[in-house]
Design a protein around this motif. Sequence first.
Motif, PDB file in Angstrom:
ATOM      1  N   VAL A 137       0.846  -1.201   0.000  1.00 33.19           N
ATOM      2  CA  VAL A 137       0.000   0.000   0.000  1.00 33.19           C
ATOM      3  C   VAL A 137       0.878   1.246   0.000  1.00 33.19           C
ATOM      4  O   VAL A 137       0.652   2.191  -0.780  1.00 33.19           O
ATOM      5  CB  VAL A 137      -0.956   0.000   1.210  1.00 33.19           C
ATOM      6  CG1 VAL A 137      -1.659   1.349   1.325  1.00 33.19           C
ATOM      7  CG2 VAL A 137      -1.987  -1.117   1.089  1.00 33.19           C
ATOM      8  N   SER A 138       1.890   1.259   0.869  1.00 30.36           N
ATOM      9  CA  SER A 138       2.800   2.417   0.963  1.00 30.36           C
ATOM     10  C   SER A 138       3.531   2.644  -0.348  1.00 30.36           C
ATOM     11  O   SER A 138       3.728   3.780  -0.778  1.00 30.36           O
ATOM     12  CB  SER A 138       3.804   2.203   2.098  1.00 30.36           C
ATOM     13  OG  SER A 138       3.147   1.997   3.330  1.00 30.36           O
ATOM     14  N   LYS A 139       3.930   1.539  -0.997  1.00 27.79           N
ATOM     15  CA  LYS A 139       4.674   1.638  -2.251  1.00 27.79           C
ATOM     16  C   LYS A 139       3.860   2.303  -3.363  1.00 27.79           C
ATOM     17  O   LYS A 139       4.412   3.023  -4.204  1.00 27.79           O
ATOM     18  CB  LYS A 139       5.104   0.235  -2.702  1.00 27.79           C
ATOM     19  CG  LYS A 139       5.855   0.210  -4.030  1.00 27.79           C
ATOM     20  CD  LYS A 139       6.208  -1.196  -4.420  1.00 27.79           C
ATOM     21  CE  LYS A 139       5.047  -1.921  -5.050  1.00 27.79           C
ATOM     22  NZ  LYS A 139       4.765  -1.438  -6.427  1.00 27.79           N
ATOM     23  N   ASN A 140       2.554   2.084  -3.353  1.00 27.21           N
ATOM     24  CA  ASN A 140       1.722   2.570  -4.460  1.00 27.21           C
ATOM     25  C   ASN A 140       1.045   3.906  -4.198  1.00 27.21           C
ATOM     26  O   ASN A 140       0.453   4.476  -5.114  1.00 27.21           O
ATOM     27  CB  ASN A 140       0.661   1.516  -4.795  1.00 27.21           C
ATOM     28  CG  ASN A 140       1.245   0.327  -5.531  1.00 27.21           C
ATOM     29  OD1 ASN A 140       1.628   0.418  -6.685  1.00 27.21           O
ATOM     30  ND2 ASN A 140       1.339  -0.798  -4.837  1.00 27.21           N
ATOM     31  N   ILE A 141       1.106   4.426  -2.978  1.00 27.22           N
ATOM     32  CA  ILE A 141       0.493   5.724  -2.679  1.00 27.22           C
ATOM     33  C   ILE A 141       1.029   6.839  -3.582  1.00 27.22           C
ATOM     34  O   ILE A 141       0.242   7.692  -4.030  1.00 27.22           O
ATOM     35  CB  ILE A 141       0.677   6.070  -1.185  1.00 27.22           C
ATOM     36  CG1 ILE A 141      -0.256   5.200  -0.333  1.00 27.22           C
ATOM     37  CG2 ILE A 141       0.398   7.547  -0.930  1.00 27.22           C
ATOM     38  CD1 ILE A 141      -0.104   5.401   1.160  1.00 27.22           C
TER      39      ILE A 141
END
Length: 322
Positions: A137-141
């Motif tokens: 999730v953090s990678k794609n924000i």
Amino acid sequence: MLPIYMAEKIFYMIVAPIGVPINLLAIVILSRGKCGLSSCTTCYLVAMATADLLVIITQAILNKISYYYFPVCFLDITPVCGINAVLVPVATDCSVWFTVTFSFDRFVAICCPKLKTKYCTKKTATLVLTITGIFLVSKNIPNYFTNEPGVIIDNVPWGCKQKPTTFTDPRWVGYNWFHKVLMPFLPFILIILLNVLTVRHILVASQVRKGLRGQNKGENHTDPEMESRKKSMVLLFAISGSFILLWLVFVVIFLYYTIKGLVYLTYFEFTIQQVGFLLVDINCCTNTFIYLVTQSKFREQVRKAVAYPVSLIIKLMNKQNN
């Protein structure tokens, strides 16, 4: 409309009605824990089915079907479009990386008996899946901030087009390469590697155990441990093999235009790329069918789930007749 787009339009109207119910069915049945699988394995399979369901919802329904059948709707407002630009890769990444974590868990269970008791537990599986999910999730924000409105009508921004700076700014270029390495190249290689190592270990262990049990002299013995491993292997190789086959076209074309540095694709290259996307989305519908083929207790639970509403309807009809 190009033939590939016509094929996509029909394809997603078939995939969505199939993918949503079968993944929901898998989630419900596996969550009950009555399929003869360990709590650890069940945890991974439920997570994979949930991720596949999210791919169908975000990619097939919110992205493709809305584009073809509802070309202008609230999903095209820039902030909503930007959120969808995050949700689609998050769901896809989770679907892929949860398959990697499952493959690693089965590798440990089959090849590392000393580590198995500590690693192959529901607690560890939950922790691994949670950390993996948070990371993805953090990678794609940052994807949300790569888009800008295509047009502004009555002070409402519509559409999403990629900002020119994402192609020139070193930070965005680095992020794009980081994203490309993590998806799909690294997980594809890891799954192949884990399966090769698992097969190698099984072949060596099988020969050793046959020698110790005297099977090489023509004696006929049953080996409970090897039978248990066989069931685990069938499930692992069916899921991993399906993943590798359905992702192969996408990975090959991805490496082709990445290595060659292509920006514009020929019609043939574009068609192959779109076929790769379609096969990737099919992968989100295959695991439930794999469980049906390889797991007898899963089939039994499906039969019960299907029979229950039928028996309920019959009971209600009998009550009305009486």
